[in-house]
Motif scaffolding. Structure first.
Motif, PDB file in Angstrom:
ATOM      1  N   ALA A 373       0.753  -1.262  -0.155  1.00  0.00           N
ATOM      2  CA  ALA A 373       0.147   0.031   0.036  1.00  0.00           C
ATOM      3  C   ALA A 373       0.791   1.158   0.065  1.00  0.00           C
ATOM      4  CB  ALA A 373      -0.928  -0.068   1.209  1.00  0.00           C
ATOM      5  N   ILE A 374       0.447   2.029  -1.066  1.00  0.00           N
ATOM      6  CA  ILE A 374       1.682   3.191  -1.117  1.00  0.00           C
ATOM      7  C   ILE A 374       0.816   4.501  -0.517  1.00  0.00           C
ATOM      8  CG2 ILE A 374       2.619   4.912  -2.855  1.00  0.00           C
ATOM      9  CD1 ILE A 374       3.785   1.917  -2.803  1.00  0.00           C
ATOM     10  N   ARG A 375       1.492   4.984   0.436  1.00  0.00           N
ATOM     11  CA  ARG A 375       0.867   6.306   1.124  1.00  0.00           C
ATOM     12  C   ARG A 375       0.928   7.517   0.381  1.00  0.00           C
ATOM     13  NH1 ARG A 375       4.546   6.103   4.699  1.00  0.00           N
ATOM     14  NH2 ARG A 375       5.691   7.803   3.655  1.00  0.00           N
ATOM     15  N   ASN A 376      -0.012   8.095  -0.122  1.00  0.00           N
ATOM     16  CA  ASN A 376       0.148   9.184  -1.037  1.00  0.00           C
ATOM     17  C   ASN A 376       0.521  10.623  -0.204  1.00  0.00           C
ATOM     18  OD1 ASN A 376      -0.606  11.224  -3.185  1.00  0.00           O
ATOM     19  ND2 ASN A 376      -2.072   9.586  -3.905  1.00  0.00           N
ATOM     20  N   ASP A 377       1.746  10.868  -0.432  1.00  0.00           N
ATOM     21  CA  ASP A 377       2.560  12.089   0.187  1.00  0.00           C
ATOM     22  C   ASP A 377       2.474  13.185  -0.809  1.00  0.00           C
ATOM     23  OD1 ASP A 377       3.012  10.565   2.622  1.00  0.00           O
ATOM     24  OD2 ASP A 377       5.152  10.030   1.509  1.00  0.00           O
ATOM     25  N   TYR A 378       2.237  12.968  -2.128  1.00  0.00           N
ATOM     26  CA  TYR A 378       2.298  13.884  -3.171  1.00  0.00           C
ATOM     27  C   TYR A 378       0.918  14.535  -3.027  1.00  0.00           C
ATOM     28  CZ  TYR A 378       2.302  15.511  -8.004  1.00  0.00           C
ATOM     29  OH  TYR A 378       2.304  16.519  -9.023  1.00  0.00           O
ATOM     30  N   PHE A 379      -0.214  14.125  -2.725  1.00  0.00           N
ATOM     31  CA  PHE A 379      -1.408  14.791  -2.664  1.00  0.00           C
ATOM     32  C   PHE A 379      -1.689  15.072  -1.301  1.00  0.00           C
ATOM     33  CE2 PHE A 379      -2.406  12.789  -7.055  1.00  0.00           C
ATOM     34  CZ  PHE A 379      -2.502  13.916  -7.614  1.00  0.00           C
ATOM     35  N   LEU A 388      -4.650   7.460  -7.889  1.00  0.00           N
ATOM     36  CA  LEU A 388      -3.624   8.624  -7.786  1.00  0.00           C
ATOM     37  C   LEU A 388      -2.448   8.421  -7.173  1.00  0.00           C
ATOM     38  CD1 LEU A 388      -6.864  10.934  -6.256  1.00  0.00           C
ATOM     39  CD2 LEU A 388      -5.967  10.654  -8.731  1.00  0.00           C
ATOM     40  N   ILE A 389      -1.981   7.069  -7.028  1.00  0.00           N
ATOM     41  CA  ILE A 389      -0.672   6.741  -6.907  1.00  0.00           C
ATOM     42  C   ILE A 389       0.522   7.680  -7.671  1.00  0.00           C
ATOM     43  CG2 ILE A 389       1.221   4.979  -6.619  1.00  0.00           C
ATOM     44  CD1 ILE A 389      -1.009   3.182  -5.840  1.00  0.00           C
ATOM     45  N   VAL A 390       1.461   8.252  -7.370  1.00  0.00           N
ATOM     46  CA  VAL A 390       2.174   9.062  -8.282  1.00  0.00           C
ATOM     47  C   VAL A 390       3.625   8.055  -8.068  1.00  0.00           C
ATOM     48  CG1 VAL A 390       1.225  11.068  -7.934  1.00  0.00           C
ATOM     49  CG2 VAL A 390       2.853  10.723  -6.368  1.00  0.00           C
ATOM     50  N   SER A 391       4.539   8.341  -9.157  1.00  0.00           N
ATOM     51  CA  SER A 391       5.822   7.860  -9.325  1.00  0.00           C
ATOM     52  C   SER A 391       6.706   8.227  -8.081  1.00  0.00           C
ATOM     53  CB  SER A 391       6.477   8.327 -10.474  1.00  0.00           C
ATOM     54  OG  SER A 391       7.888   7.800 -10.529  1.00  0.00           O
ATOM     55  N   LEU A 395       8.122   5.115  -6.105  1.00  0.00           N
ATOM     56  CA  LEU A 395       9.859   4.717  -5.994  1.00  0.00           C
ATOM     57  C   LEU A 395      10.385   4.897  -4.551  1.00  0.00           C
ATOM     58  CD1 LEU A 395      10.622   6.080  -9.458  1.00  0.00           C
ATOM     59  CD2 LEU A 395      10.237   3.675  -8.682  1.00  0.00           C
ATOM     60  N   ALA A 396       9.720   5.961  -3.947  1.00  0.00           N
ATOM     61  CA  ALA A 396      10.407   6.288  -2.316  1.00  0.00           C
ATOM     62  C   ALA A 396      10.120   5.355  -1.459  1.00  0.00           C
ATOM     63  CB  ALA A 396       9.927   7.685  -1.851  1.00  0.00           C
ATOM     64  N   ASP A 431      11.805   0.309 -15.677  1.00  0.00           N
ATOM     65  CA  ASP A 431      13.327   0.062 -15.742  1.00  0.00           C
ATOM     66  C   ASP A 431      13.965   0.374 -14.238  1.00  0.00           C
ATOM     67  OD1 ASP A 431      13.267  -0.313 -18.267  1.00  0.00           O
ATOM     68  OD2 ASP A 431      13.815   1.854 -19.006  1.00  0.00           O
ATOM     69  N   GLU A 432      13.460   1.390 -13.611  1.00  0.00           N
ATOM     70  CA  GLU A 432      13.953   1.547 -12.230  1.00  0.00           C
ATOM     71  C   GLU A 432      13.839   0.544 -11.498  1.00  0.00           C
ATOM     72  OE1 GLU A 432      15.541   3.840 -10.779  1.00  0.00           O
ATOM     73  OE2 GLU A 432      15.431   3.124  -8.640  1.00  0.00           O
ATOM     74  N   LEU A 433      12.459  -0.191 -11.259  1.00  0.00           N
ATOM     75  CA  LEU A 433      12.211  -1.172 -10.671  1.00  0.00           C
ATOM     76  C   LEU A 433      13.091  -2.319 -10.777  1.00  0.00           C
ATOM     77  CD1 LEU A 433       8.541  -0.930  -9.828  1.00  0.00           C
ATOM     78  CD2 LEU A 433      10.321   0.027  -8.491  1.00  0.00           C
ATOM     79  N   ARG A 434      13.486  -2.487 -12.295  1.00  0.00           N
ATOM     80  CA  ARG A 434      14.046  -3.738 -12.588  1.00  0.00           C
ATOM     81  C   ARG A 434      15.655  -3.585 -11.967  1.00  0.00           C
ATOM     82  NH1 ARG A 434      11.606  -4.304 -18.411  1.00  0.00           N
ATOM     83  NH2 ARG A 434       9.823  -5.598 -17.884  1.00  0.00           N
ATOM     84  N   SER A 435      16.033  -2.280 -12.114  1.00  0.00           N
ATOM     85  CA  SER A 435      17.437  -1.847 -11.668  1.00  0.00           C
ATOM     86  C   SER A 435      17.767  -2.203 -10.452  1.00  0.00           C
ATOM     87  CB  SER A 435      17.801  -0.676 -11.988  1.00  0.00           C
ATOM     88  OG  SER A 435      17.235   0.398 -10.914  1.00  0.00           O
ATOM     89  N   ARG A 436      16.376  -2.304  -9.498  1.00  0.00           N
ATOM     90  CA  ARG A 436      16.475  -2.760  -7.916  1.00  0.00           C
ATOM     91  C   ARG A 436      16.268  -4.328  -8.001  1.00  0.00           C
ATOM     92  NH1 ARG A 436      12.774   1.742  -5.088  1.00  0.00           N
ATOM     93  NH2 ARG A 436      13.235   3.340  -6.152  1.00  0.00           N
ATOM     94  N   GLY A 437      16.373  -4.992  -9.111  1.00  0.00           N
ATOM     95  CA  GLY A 437      16.045  -6.530  -9.141  1.00  0.00           C
ATOM     96  C   GLY A 437      15.048  -7.120  -9.142  1.00  0.00           C
ATOM     97  N   ALA A 438      13.799  -6.437  -9.473  1.00  0.00           N
ATOM     98  CA  ALA A 438      12.314  -6.858  -9.343  1.00  0.00           C
ATOM     99  C   ALA A 438      12.129  -7.015 -10.613  1.00  0.00           C
ATOM    100  CB  ALA A 438      11.441  -5.700  -9.056  1.00  0.00           C
ATOM    101  N   LEU A 439      11.166  -8.132 -10.755  1.00  0.00           N
ATOM    102  CA  LEU A 439      10.523  -8.650 -11.837  1.00  0.00           C
ATOM    103  C   LEU A 439       9.219  -7.803 -12.000  1.00  0.00           C
ATOM    104  CD1 LEU A 439      10.933 -10.714 -14.155  1.00  0.00           C
ATOM    105  CD2 LEU A 439       9.327 -12.263 -13.105  1.00  0.00           C
TER     106      LEU A 439
END
Ligand code: SF4
Length: 461
Positions: A373-379, A388-391, A395-396, A431-439
């Motif tokens: 669950a991503i907390r929405n700090d942006y809004f 309304l999840i933002v990048s 990523l944070a 690409d960013e998540l793959r660079s962290r090792g994720a599929l």
């Protein structure tokens, strides 16, 4: 003769009349006539089409006469198209509105556009309020900018159903909530209902403004108008950038329960007299009230699903169906995760986490699948929905090391151009998540689609 109300709107109006062609199907009547992408249909049977509605209305028969502009040589040429019964003309346009989007003339207290971060993309701040998009795409409109001619067009062309925001019925409350043109919205709505147009209505409920007695008055008004076949009530949402609102039903269990209770007699009467529930609350009210979401039959076939009405119930029911009909697939996923020592994370907003957890437990009783669950700090504020999840939040909040993790991103956090609300691209995030090792995979957030997306991941994951 009564004074004609003029259309009162600002519009993002393109420079040229007519419809720009985006696609022509090979072998179709349009293709036979030599029409190509990039050309512009200036007239259909002598009429300049303003939108897809005009096009469908004018080009309804077995033949039509067009005037087509070709930017390659700057000429406009007449041509006639013929088609067989049931055959399509074979042409698509760059937009459904050819003369621009009508923007709104309101100043709603609860307008989400007024609560956006200062750096929000310009396209997010476009305040559209175009009755044609209500019919063509299901957008909610207030009708406050609709002229008499346009109201007549809606009735004559049978643009039904329409999605209309009502919010409140007492004129002073409406004016304070929506702005000085509020009366016009109800005037037009009455005309449409008298003309036989079916309406799906919506109320954005603001604590202390249009709830309580005002909500009861609005429900009474709707109840007396059978042409309004569904009414959705959604709670005020606010962001940390709102200067006006600092709390809503999400912060008040009792206020949420009071709304649930107020609706019940209306729902019961509608079920008894019409066989449908008709008056429906968005999922947030049940979550905020700490109550279970009602059964599927309450939702009358989900006419306002995309307004957040019944999504949780639909998800829970589909989870039960998937568990029953696709038990082998569920076992296979859990088996592969165990064999390869993988974890799987379904990304969602905080509002949906508890419901999606039910599916996670079906998918992996051993706990290899979980929600993220991503907390929405942006809004900020009480914004907590998946769409309304933002990048920057995603990523944070995902770990720097995602080795051995399958991340399933919800498709609804991206727009049609695969951009997030804070302007990042889907490709960059993957690409960013793959660079962290994720599929990584992207899925519509519902049980069947999740399962399909997971099963279609490469076998050597
Ligand atoms: S109609 Fe109201 S909520 Fe919608 S864009 Fe206009 S001001 Fe905002």
């Amino acid at each position: 003769m009564a004074e004609q109300k003029r259309a009162d709107y600002a519009s993002t109006r393109p420079q040229a009349d007519g419809a720009w062609v985006a696609f022509v199907e090979e072998g179709s009547p349009a293709w036979e006539a030599g029409i190509e992408p990039g050309m512009r249909i200036e007239r259909v049977n002598g009429v300049v089409p303003r939108d897809l509605i005009d096009w469908r209305w004018e080009a309804d028969g077995a033949s039509c006469e067009l005037e087509v502009y070709d930017p390659a040589d700057g000429t406009t040429t007449p041509c006639e198209l013929w088609r067989e019964p049931g055959q399509d003309w074979g042409v698509d346009f760059t937009d459904v509105l050819f003369d621009g989007i009508r923007t709104c003339v309101n100043a709603c207290q609860f307008c989400f556009m007024a609560m956006l971060p200062p750096e929000a993309r310009a396209t997010l701040t476009l305040r559209d309020d175009d009755y044609r998009l209500s019919f063509l795409q299901g957008n909610f409109v207030t009708l406050t900018n609709v002229s008499d001619d346009e109201a007549e067009r809606i009735v004559t062309c049978g643009l039904s159903p329409m999605n209309v925001s009502i919010h409140a019925i007492t004129p002073e409350v409406r004016r304070s909530l929506i702005g000085r043109r509020a009366d016009r919205g109800i005037e037009v709505l009455e005309q449409l209902l008298a003309g036989g147009i079916e309406v799906h209505a919506q109320i954005v409920l603001c604590p202390g403004i249009n709830d309580g007695d005002e909500l009861a008055a609005t429900l009474d008004w709707v109840e007396a108008r059978p042409g309004i076949t569904s009414l959705a009530i959604v709670p005020l949402g606010y962001t940390k950038h709102s200067r006006r609102f600092k709390s809503s039903y999400s912060d008040d269990v009792e206020a949420s329960r009071a709304v649930v209770r107020l609706l019940e007699p209306y729902q019961e009467r509608a079920r008894r007299t019409l066989g449908i529930t008709r008056f429906q609350l968005s999922d947030e009210f049940y979550v905020d009230a700490g109550l279970p979401v009602p059964p599927a039959e309450t939702y009358d076939g989900y006419p306002q699903f995309y307004d957040g009405i019944g999504m949780l119930r639909s998800f829970l029911d589909e989870t039960a169906l998937v568990a029953q009909d696709r038990a082998d697939d569920l076992c296979r996923v859990d088996g592969v995760l165990a064999e390869k020592d993988l974890r799987l994370e379904l990304v969602c907003g905080e509002a949906a986490a508890e419901t999606i957890d039910v599916f996670c437990r079906e998918l992996s009783p051993a706990g290899r699948v979980r929600t993220r669950a991503i907390r929405n700090d942006y809004f900020g504020g009480d914004v907590n929905v998946t769409g309304l999840i933002v990048s920057e939040d995603l990523l944070a909040q995902l770990p720097a090391d995602l080795t051995g993790t399958i991340v399933v991103l919800p498709e609804v956090m991206f727009n049609f151009d695969r951009l997030t609300l804070d302007g990042d691209t889907q490709d960059h995030i993957v690409d960013e998540l793959r660079s962290r090792g994720a599929l990584v995979t992207v899925s519509v957030p519902n049980p069947g689609d999740y399962l399909d997306a997971i099963l279609s991941l490469p076998k050597n994951a």
